[in-house]
Design a protein around this motif. Sequence first.
Motif, mmCIF file in Angstrom:
data_model
loop_
_atom_site.group_PDB
_atom_site.id
_atom_site.type_symbol
_atom_site.label_atom_id
_atom_site.label_comp_id
_atom_site.label_asym_id
_atom_site.label_seq_id
_atom_site.Cartn_x
_atom_site.Cartn_y
_atom_site.Cartn_z
ATOM 1 N N GLY A 218 0.791 -1.220 0.000
ATOM 2 C CA GLY A 218 0.000 0.000 0.000
ATOM 3 C C GLY A 218 0.825 1.273 0.000
ATOM 4 N N GLN A 219 2.162 1.164 -0.166
ATOM 5 C CA GLN A 219 3.039 2.344 -0.137
ATOM 6 C C GLN A 219 3.216 2.983 -1.512
ATOM 7 N N TRP A 220 3.046 2.218 -2.552
ATOM 8 C CA TRP A 220 3.045 2.656 -3.942
ATOM 9 C C TRP A 220 4.233 3.544 -4.321
ATOM 10 N N GLY A 221 4.020 4.816 -4.587
ATOM 11 C CA GLY A 221 5.083 5.679 -5.091
ATOM 12 C C GLY A 221 6.250 5.865 -4.154
ATOM 13 N N ALA A 222 6.059 5.550 -2.879
ATOM 14 C CA ALA A 222 7.134 5.712 -1.901
ATOM 15 C C ALA A 222 8.087 4.526 -1.877
ATOM 16 N N VAL A 223 7.767 3.437 -2.565
ATOM 17 C CA VAL A 223 8.577 2.215 -2.501
ATOM 18 C C VAL A 223 9.847 2.368 -3.334
ATOM 19 N N ASP A 224 10.981 2.349 -2.663
ATOM 20 C CA ASP A 224 12.301 2.365 -3.314
ATOM 21 C C ASP A 224 12.433 3.461 -4.374
ATOM 22 N N GLY A 225 11.910 4.640 -4.069
ATOM 23 C CA GLY A 225 12.118 5.796 -4.937
ATOM 24 C C GLY A 225 11.364 5.763 -6.243
ATOM 25 N N LEU A 226 10.257 5.020 -6.298
ATOM 26 C CA LEU A 226 9.496 4.936 -7.550
ATOM 27 C C LEU A 226 9.106 6.314 -8.064
ATOM 28 N N CYS A 245 -3.705 5.933 -10.135
ATOM 29 C CA CYS A 245 -4.206 6.762 -9.034
ATOM 30 C C CYS A 245 -3.390 6.541 -7.760
ATOM 31 N N ALA A 246 -3.057 5.276 -7.481
ATOM 32 C CA ALA A 246 -2.323 4.967 -6.253
ATOM 33 C C ALA A 246 -0.904 5.535 -6.298
ATOM 34 N N VAL A 247 -0.217 5.368 -7.412
ATOM 35 C CA VAL A 247 1.151 5.884 -7.528
ATOM 36 C C VAL A 247 1.157 7.411 -7.470
ATOM 37 N N ALA A 248 0.147 8.038 -8.083
ATOM 38 C CA ALA A 248 0.065 9.502 -8.088
ATOM 39 C C ALA A 248 -0.436 10.070 -6.770
ATOM 40 N N GLY A 249 -0.962 9.203 -5.901
ATOM 41 C CA GLY A 249 -1.432 9.663 -4.598
ATOM 42 C C GLY A 249 -2.737 10.425 -4.652
ATOM 43 N N VAL A 250 -3.648 10.036 -5.564
ATOM 44 C CA VAL A 250 -4.966 10.670 -5.663
ATOM 45 C C VAL A 250 -6.034 9.615 -5.379
#
Length: 270
Positions: A218-226, A245-250
Motif C-alpha cells: 500500500g506504499q506505492w510511489g514511496a517504494v524504493d524511490g518509484l 491513481c495509487a502511484v500519483a497519490g490521488v
Amino acid sequence: RSREPEAASLSLFVRKRTSSSTGRKHRLCAGHRHHSSMRKRRTILVVGDSFCDVNAGPLPRLPEWGRNVVSPERILAQPGGAALNVACNLQRLRGDTALYSGIGRDAFGDMLRVHLDSLGVRLIEADSDEDAPTGVCMVLSGPDDRAFCSHFGVSDAFDASALVADGAALLRRLGPCHVHCAGYFSCAALRKTLPRLLLAAREVGATTSLDTNNDASGQWGAVDGLWDVLLPLLDLFTPNELEACAVAGVPAGNVEAALARLSRQVNECL
C-alpha cells in the motif's frame, strides 16, 4: 491482467520511436529495397517477474477455514507474471523478444522454460540461489472479482546486476531498442537496481518503460524511490487506472488528476 493490450501498446510505441529515429536513413536508402527489407528488427528486452499461476474457479464464494469449496472447472497451473506475460505477447506480435528474469530449479520453473522456448522467447536467467523456488500465485476467481495468495520466491531475490556489470557489457551485446520493466512490486531486489539499468539502457540507445503491478504494502510511489527517482528516468509508464491513481497519490477513480500529476513526473503515460 493478460498483458495483451499492454504488449500491443508497447509494440506500437517502439515502432513509432524506431521509425522516427531511423526515418532519415530510410529516406537516404529509399532506392535500395533489398537492404531495407533485410534490415534486422532489434530486440525488445523485458525485465521482471516470472510466476506459475494456479487458477481455480469461478467459485461461488471463497473457502472458509476448515471448509472446502469445489471448483466447477479444473484447476490449472499456467505461466504467469507481468514480465513473462508481456514478453510472450510481444513475441507473438513482433518476435525478437528477450526476457531477463529469475526462475527456480523446480517443476514450476521447468514448465515456464518449456513455455518460453515453445514461443521462441529468448530467456536470460538471472543468477540466483539454486534452492530458491519459482514464484507461485494461487488465484481464486469468483463471480465478480479474484483473490490471490503469492509466494514471490526467486522473483523477490534476483536483480539487474548482470545486465549492468562491466560497463553494461551484456546489455550492449543484446543491443535492445527498448527495455520494458514489469512486476515492480513483485521484485524487491530488482527494483533497487532499476535506476542503474535504465541509465545504462539510455546509454545504449534504448527507450524504456515500466509497469508496476499491484503493491501489497500500500506504499506505492514511496517504494524504493518509484516516484522521486525512477519515474523521471522513463520514456513510458504503463499503469492501469487503479495503479495510476495509487502511484500519483490521488483518490481511486480520479484518473484525470492522476494523469495530470504523472505528466509532471514522467515523459509519457499510457
